[in-house]
Design a protein around this motif. Structure first.
Motif, PDB file in Angstrom:
ATOM      1  N   HIS A 142     -11.783 -10.327   1.563  1.00  0.00           N
ATOM      2  CA  HIS A 142     -10.242  -9.890   1.661  1.00  0.00           C
ATOM      3  C   HIS A 142      -9.016  -8.970   2.194  1.00  0.00           C
ATOM      4  O   HIS A 142     -10.243  -7.747   2.247  1.00  0.00           O
ATOM      5  CB  HIS A 142      -9.317 -10.555   0.503  1.00  0.00           C
ATOM      6  N   ASP A 146      -4.229 -10.786   2.164  1.00  0.00           N
ATOM      7  CA  ASP A 146      -4.864 -12.427   2.492  1.00  0.00           C
ATOM      8  C   ASP A 146      -6.804 -12.787   1.738  1.00  0.00           C
ATOM      9  O   ASP A 146      -6.903 -11.449   2.090  1.00  0.00           O
ATOM     10  CB  ASP A 146      -5.029 -12.507   3.819  1.00  0.00           C
ATOM     11  N   TYR A 147      -7.217 -13.896   1.442  1.00  0.00           N
ATOM     12  CA  TYR A 147      -8.091 -14.216   1.436  1.00  0.00           C
ATOM     13  C   TYR A 147      -9.104 -15.220   1.738  1.00  0.00           C
ATOM     14  O   TYR A 147      -8.083 -15.742   3.230  1.00  0.00           O
ATOM     15  CB  TYR A 147      -8.582 -14.721   0.507  1.00  0.00           C
ATOM     16  N   TYR A 148     -10.241 -14.431   2.853  1.00  0.00           N
ATOM     17  CA  TYR A 148     -10.398 -15.882   4.147  1.00  0.00           C
ATOM     18  C   TYR A 148     -12.185 -16.042   3.767  1.00  0.00           C
ATOM     19  O   TYR A 148     -12.973 -15.290   3.017  1.00  0.00           O
ATOM     20  CB  TYR A 148     -10.836 -14.321   4.919  1.00  0.00           C
ATOM     21  N   THR A 150     -15.022 -17.089   6.594  1.00  0.00           N
ATOM     22  CA  THR A 150     -15.203 -16.885   7.488  1.00  0.00           C
ATOM     23  C   THR A 150     -16.681 -17.730   8.149  1.00  0.00           C
ATOM     24  O   THR A 150     -17.635 -17.358   7.378  1.00  0.00           O
ATOM     25  CB  THR A 150     -15.179 -15.462   8.705  1.00  0.00           C
ATOM     26  N   ARG A 159     -12.317 -19.763  10.959  1.00  0.00           N
ATOM     27  CA  ARG A 159     -11.750 -18.718  10.034  1.00  0.00           C
ATOM     28  C   ARG A 159     -10.266 -19.469   9.192  1.00  0.00           C
ATOM     29  O   ARG A 159     -10.134 -20.025   9.562  1.00  0.00           O
ATOM     30  CB  ARG A 159     -10.885 -17.563  10.338  1.00  0.00           C
ATOM     31  N   GLU A 161      -8.015 -19.175   6.150  1.00  0.00           N
ATOM     32  CA  GLU A 161      -7.178 -17.914   5.527  1.00  0.00           C
ATOM     33  C   GLU A 161      -6.044 -18.023   4.344  1.00  0.00           C
ATOM     34  O   GLU A 161      -5.065 -19.025   4.931  1.00  0.00           O
ATOM     35  CB  GLU A 161      -5.926 -17.059   6.617  1.00  0.00           C
ATOM     36  N   ASN A 165      -5.488 -12.817  -1.617  1.00  0.00           N
ATOM     37  CA  ASN A 165      -6.371 -11.908  -1.771  1.00  0.00           C
ATOM     38  C   ASN A 165      -7.107 -12.138  -2.748  1.00  0.00           C
ATOM     39  O   ASN A 165      -7.725 -11.456  -2.789  1.00  0.00           O
ATOM     40  CB  ASN A 165      -5.958 -10.175  -1.893  1.00  0.00           C
ATOM     41  N   CYS A 179       1.600 -20.130  11.914  1.00  0.00           N
ATOM     42  CA  CYS A 179       1.018 -19.358  10.905  1.00  0.00           C
ATOM     43  C   CYS A 179       1.774 -17.585  12.177  1.00  0.00           C
ATOM     44  O   CYS A 179       2.016 -18.364  12.758  1.00  0.00           O
ATOM     45  CB  CYS A 179      -0.387 -19.101  11.414  1.00  0.00           C
ATOM     46  N   THR A 181       0.448 -15.724   8.444  1.00  0.00           N
ATOM     47  CA  THR A 181       0.005 -16.293   6.691  1.00  0.00           C
ATOM     48  C   THR A 181       0.762 -15.615   6.132  1.00  0.00           C
ATOM     49  O   THR A 181       0.943 -15.653   4.446  1.00  0.00           O
ATOM     50  CB  THR A 181      -0.964 -15.979   5.832  1.00  0.00           C
TER      51      THR A 181
END
Length: 240
Positions: A142, A146-148, A150, A159, A161, A165, A179, A181
């Motif tokens: 994160h 935002d939290y990812y 990948t 990725r 997104e 988070n 986007c 985000t």
């Protein structure tokens, strides 16, 4: 002493004349409660049960449900739900000797019907001579808000997104067509692919599940517009 007795006798007679006794039980009812949940859910999700009582916060709560579930909280939470936890959840409230009638809410927990089944940590392309991409590294992180998730290889980076988070809960997310985000809703994701050139998907669904604390993301027939061609892609990625 006799005068005293003569004075008390009418009083005793009066009390016995107007008093009574009964063995009947006293019954007291409270108004019924309003119960809701965030059902339907997918396995691994978080169940939120909610109750609204006319007498809140002076009442005590008594929830019951599948798998011998019991809770005395007004709004209990059940993490990492399983299909066996689906069914009818019941609630009664009490205040002293008073009890409400039983309120119920049905909870559905079903695995989503994912229309494709790519090999783990692999991305495949429809109607192209391109071979599948195999990702050796899949991790979550994160950054800021935002939290990812990948997935990376020597050839490409994929990725996903999320809009906040925090770790995403299992469920079905819509791919955001606009986007970045900062404008996404909580049920939307941004999916980008850096392969040949950089692009992001404009529509589709992403299925998020969780097992043993590891997130898995799957999508089917998602379009990435890349020059000089369009990639119709499906993938499954799971955290290493």
């Amino acid at each position: 002493m006799k005068k005293t007795l003569l004075f008390l006798l009418p009083i005793v007679f009066s009390i016995s004349l107007f008093s009574c006794s009964t063995n009947e039980a006293v019954t007291c009812y409270l108004p019924s409660n309003t119960t809701t949940s965030n059902s339907p859910l997918v396995p691994g999700g978080t169940l939120l049960l909610n109750a609204t009582s006319t007498y809140s916060p002076d009442v005590s709560y008594n929830w019951s449900g599948p798998n011998n579930f019991h809770s005395n909280l007004q709004n209990p939470t059940i993490n990492s739900v399983l299909p066996s936890m689906a069914g009818e959840y019941k609630l009664k409230t009490n205040k002293g000797i008073c009890e409400s009638s039983e309120s119920t809410v049905m909870v559905e927990i079903n695995a989503p019907n994912i229309p494709c089944n790519p090999v783990k940590n692999t991305m495949v392309f429809e109607k192209l001579s391109l071979g599948p991409l195999k990702f050796g590294s899949v991790y979550s992180s994160h950054v800021n808000d935002d939290y990812y998730i990948t997935a990376g290889s020597l050839e490409a980076t994929l990725r996903i997104e999320f809009a906040s988070n925090i770790i995403p809960i299992p469920g079905v997310y819509n791919i955001c067509s606009t986007c970045p985000t900062s404008f996404m809703k909580s049920n939307e994701v941004c999916v980008s692919l850096n392969y040949v050139s950089y692009s992001h998907a404009n529509s589709g669904l992403v299925y998020i599940s969780s097992l043993n604390g590891k997130l898995t993301a799957t999508f089917c027939n998602v379009i990435f517009e890349q020059s000089p061609f369009t990639l119709n892609s499906s993938a499954t990625i799971t955290e290493n």
